[in-house]
Design a protein around this motif. Sequence first.
Motif, mmCIF file in Angstrom:
data_model
loop_
_atom_site.group_PDB
_atom_site.id
_atom_site.type_symbol
_atom_site.label_atom_id
_atom_site.label_comp_id
_atom_site.label_asym_id
_atom_site.label_seq_id
_atom_site.Cartn_x
_atom_site.Cartn_y
_atom_site.Cartn_z
ATOM 1 N N ASN A 162 0.826 -1.204 0.000
ATOM 2 C CA ASN A 162 0.000 0.000 0.000
ATOM 3 C C ASN A 162 0.865 1.260 0.000
ATOM 4 O O ASN A 162 1.969 1.268 0.554
ATOM 5 C CB ASN A 162 -0.919 0.024 1.221
ATOM 6 C CG ASN A 162 -2.177 -0.791 1.031
ATOM 7 O OD1 ASN A 162 -2.666 -0.931 -0.081
ATOM 8 N ND2 ASN A 162 -2.708 -1.330 2.113
ATOM 9 N N VAL A 163 0.349 2.302 -0.625
ATOM 10 C CA VAL A 163 1.028 3.606 -0.682
ATOM 11 C C VAL A 163 -0.017 4.696 -0.440
ATOM 12 O O VAL A 163 -1.217 4.451 -0.492
ATOM 13 C CB VAL A 163 1.709 3.839 -2.050
ATOM 14 C CG1 VAL A 163 2.824 2.834 -2.292
ATOM 15 C CG2 VAL A 163 0.676 3.785 -3.182
ATOM 16 N N PHE A 164 0.468 5.913 -0.181
ATOM 17 C CA PHE A 164 -0.392 7.089 -0.167
ATOM 18 C C PHE A 164 -0.410 7.688 -1.566
ATOM 19 O O PHE A 164 0.635 7.785 -2.224
ATOM 20 C CB PHE A 164 0.144 8.168 0.781
ATOM 21 C CG PHE A 164 0.190 7.785 2.229
ATOM 22 C CD1 PHE A 164 -0.934 7.296 2.878
ATOM 23 C CD2 PHE A 164 1.358 7.944 2.962
ATOM 24 C CE1 PHE A 164 -0.893 6.956 4.226
ATOM 25 C CE2 PHE A 164 1.415 7.618 4.302
ATOM 26 C CZ PHE A 164 0.284 7.124 4.933
ATOM 27 N N ASN A 167 4.055 17.675 1.140
ATOM 28 C CA ASN A 167 5.320 17.161 1.646
ATOM 29 C C ASN A 167 5.237 16.780 3.117
ATOM 30 O O ASN A 167 6.265 16.583 3.778
ATOM 31 C CB ASN A 167 6.423 18.212 1.442
ATOM 32 C CG ASN A 167 6.659 18.511 -0.025
ATOM 33 O OD1 ASN A 167 6.809 17.595 -0.830
ATOM 34 N ND2 ASN A 167 6.662 19.792 -0.389
ATOM 35 N N THR A 168 4.013 16.674 3.626
ATOM 36 C CA THR A 168 3.789 16.388 5.043
ATOM 37 C C THR A 168 3.538 14.915 5.309
ATOM 38 O O THR A 168 4.065 14.338 6.268
ATOM 39 C CB THR A 168 2.598 17.207 5.565
ATOM 40 O OG1 THR A 168 2.860 18.592 5.379
ATOM 41 C CG2 THR A 168 2.351 16.935 7.042
ATOM 42 N N LEU A 169 2.717 14.289 4.467
ATOM 43 C CA LEU A 169 2.281 12.913 4.725
ATOM 44 C C LEU A 169 3.356 11.921 4.280
ATOM 45 O O LEU A 169 3.527 11.655 3.096
ATOM 46 C CB LEU A 169 0.963 12.633 3.994
ATOM 47 C CG LEU A 169 0.290 11.299 4.312
ATOM 48 C CD1 LEU A 169 0.040 11.147 5.808
ATOM 49 C CD2 LEU A 169 -1.010 11.150 3.550
ATOM 50 N N LYS A 170 4.066 11.379 5.261
ATOM 51 C CA LYS A 170 5.127 10.415 4.967
ATOM 52 C C LYS A 170 4.950 9.102 5.731
ATOM 53 O O LYS A 170 5.615 8.120 5.436
ATOM 54 C CB LYS A 170 6.484 11.027 5.311
ATOM 55 C CG LYS A 170 6.812 12.271 4.482
ATOM 56 C CD LYS A 170 8.131 12.892 4.896
ATOM 57 C CE LYS A 170 8.421 14.149 4.073
ATOM 58 N NZ LYS A 170 9.691 14.809 4.485
ATOM 59 N N ALA A 171 4.074 9.113 6.719
ATOM 60 C CA ALA A 171 3.838 7.921 7.544
ATOM 61 C C ALA A 171 2.402 7.949 8.045
ATOM 62 O O ALA A 171 1.745 8.994 8.051
ATOM 63 C CB ALA A 171 4.808 7.892 8.722
ATOM 64 N N VAL A 172 1.912 6.809 8.482
ATOM 65 C CA VAL A 172 0.546 6.713 8.995
ATOM 66 C C VAL A 172 0.327 7.698 10.141
ATOM 67 O O VAL A 172 -0.752 8.288 10.273
ATOM 68 C CB VAL A 172 0.259 5.263 9.454
ATOM 69 C CG1 VAL A 172 -1.092 5.181 10.150
ATOM 70 C CG2 VAL A 172 0.300 4.319 8.264
ATOM 71 N N GLU A 173 1.356 7.913 10.934
ATOM 72 C CA GLU A 173 1.254 8.809 12.083
ATOM 73 C C GLU A 173 0.997 10.263 11.679
ATOM 74 O O GLU A 173 0.648 11.088 12.526
ATOM 75 C CB GLU A 173 2.535 8.729 12.923
ATOM 76 C CG GLU A 173 2.742 7.395 13.628
ATOM 77 C CD GLU A 173 3.145 6.264 12.691
ATOM 78 O OE1 GLU A 173 2.895 5.096 13.054
ATOM 79 O OE2 GLU A 173 3.690 6.540 11.597
ATOM 80 N N ASP A 174 1.147 10.580 10.395
ATOM 81 C CA ASP A 174 0.938 11.954 9.908
ATOM 82 C C ASP A 174 -0.487 12.204 9.410
ATOM 83 O O ASP A 174 -0.774 13.268 8.864
ATOM 84 C CB ASP A 174 1.917 12.259 8.767
ATOM 85 C CG ASP A 174 3.372 12.117 9.180
ATOM 86 O OD1 ASP A 174 3.691 12.438 10.328
ATOM 87 O OD2 ASP A 174 4.175 11.662 8.339
ATOM 88 N N LEU A 175 -1.394 11.245 9.588
ATOM 89 C CA LEU A 175 -2.732 11.338 8.994
ATOM 90 C C LEU A 175 -3.676 12.308 9.698
ATOM 91 O O LEU A 175 -4.767 12.583 9.188
ATOM 92 C CB LEU A 175 -3.389 9.953 8.962
ATOM 93 C CG LEU A 175 -2.949 9.011 7.839
ATOM 94 C CD1 LEU A 175 -3.398 7.590 8.120
ATOM 95 C CD2 LEU A 175 -3.484 9.496 6.491
ATOM 96 N N LEU A 210 -0.514 14.429 -9.126
ATOM 97 C CA LEU A 210 -0.513 13.454 -8.040
ATOM 98 C C LEU A 210 0.844 12.764 -7.938
ATOM 99 O O LEU A 210 1.583 12.667 -8.920
ATOM 100 C CB LEU A 210 -1.595 12.394 -8.268
ATOM 101 C CG LEU A 210 -3.049 12.856 -8.267
ATOM 102 C CD1 LEU A 210 -3.970 11.661 -8.462
ATOM 103 C CD2 LEU A 210 -3.397 13.612 -6.988
ATOM 104 N N LYS A 211 1.132 12.261 -6.755
ATOM 105 C CA LYS A 211 2.342 11.467 -6.561
ATOM 106 C C LYS A 211 2.051 10.312 -5.608
ATOM 107 O O LYS A 211 1.055 10.322 -4.865
ATOM 108 C CB LYS A 211 3.483 12.319 -6.020
ATOM 109 C CG LYS A 211 3.271 12.868 -4.616
ATOM 110 C CD LYS A 211 4.469 13.689 -4.167
ATOM 111 C CE LYS A 211 4.253 14.262 -2.752
ATOM 112 N NZ LYS A 211 5.406 15.077 -2.306
ATOM 113 N N VAL A 212 2.926 9.333 -5.643
ATOM 114 C CA VAL A 212 2.835 8.151 -4.797
ATOM 115 C C VAL A 212 3.867 8.266 -3.689
ATOM 116 O O VAL A 212 5.030 8.578 -3.948
ATOM 117 C CB VAL A 212 3.088 6.874 -5.626
ATOM 118 C CG1 VAL A 212 3.275 5.669 -4.732
ATOM 119 C CG2 VAL A 212 1.941 6.638 -6.603
#
Length: 282
Positions: free
Chosen positions: A130-132, A139-147, A219-221
């Motif tokens: 899975n990816v975002f 440039n903020t969302l890099k991990a699940v903890e950033d949701l 968009l980016k992955v």
Amino acid sequence: MKKKFVPGVLMVLLGLVIAGCGNGTKNDAGSAETNGAGAGTKTIVAATSGVSNPFSYEKDGQLTGYDVEVMKAIFKDLPEYKIEVQAIEFEGILTGLDNGRFQLGANNFSSNPERRGKYNFSLPIIENANVFVVRKDDNTLKAVEDLKGYKAVTEVGNSGATLLENYNEANPDAKAEIIYTDENFVKQFEGIEAGKYDVRIISRVSAEKAIKEHGLTNLKVVAFSTENSDPGSYILLSKSADSSLLDTVNKRIKEMYADGTLLKISQEQLGGDYLPKKELME
């Protein structure tokens, strides 16, 4: 004497005729069992959504896609089985496995502890973490903890939805806003570009293929990992199915991995080599 004898003879003859007819019926039935179309075969009913390109979709009125073609290939050279693939609403796949309506389910299914407890899993048929999917300027969302505070779009019941729900349960003061929709994921991606949503959690193959094919240039992955994350994608089997079916499916997956069949399907359906690492096929 004669008058008494003739009826007796007739009764004997009649008995022979009836017996002969009985034997004939039995022989015909035996022939049908041996030589008739589909005789002695076991029908395996598999479920998929039919709307999850490139894993399961319709083309020219026929179901195809990576998962569909893999299931067809598994049973192609197994004359004791006949595979029947049905398209159904995504949520109905697992329900159908639960109640025994289906023996197999394939729709880019990832692994999680809840599913492992309820279903039998094949060997992995693809490596597809899975990816975002986010806008390029994120440039903020890099991990699940950033949701925290993100508007996360998803359908009910998929692995991304489960991840979001688990995150919210573990972080009641820093929840993401989960938006459930019936839109297909390409529409969801377009909604992210337009600012309607912020993120979609989805498999890497689906994300990369859709962004490229639909020209979603904003968009980016973003790759991420979670504790005990499993990048594989699997065929799910009902635990009420014959236990030998799992052994048969896994044996064929190993054979198809070794002889290049899986790689060929991956290249045709996914546009590249997305096969699991060799050590995962043992």
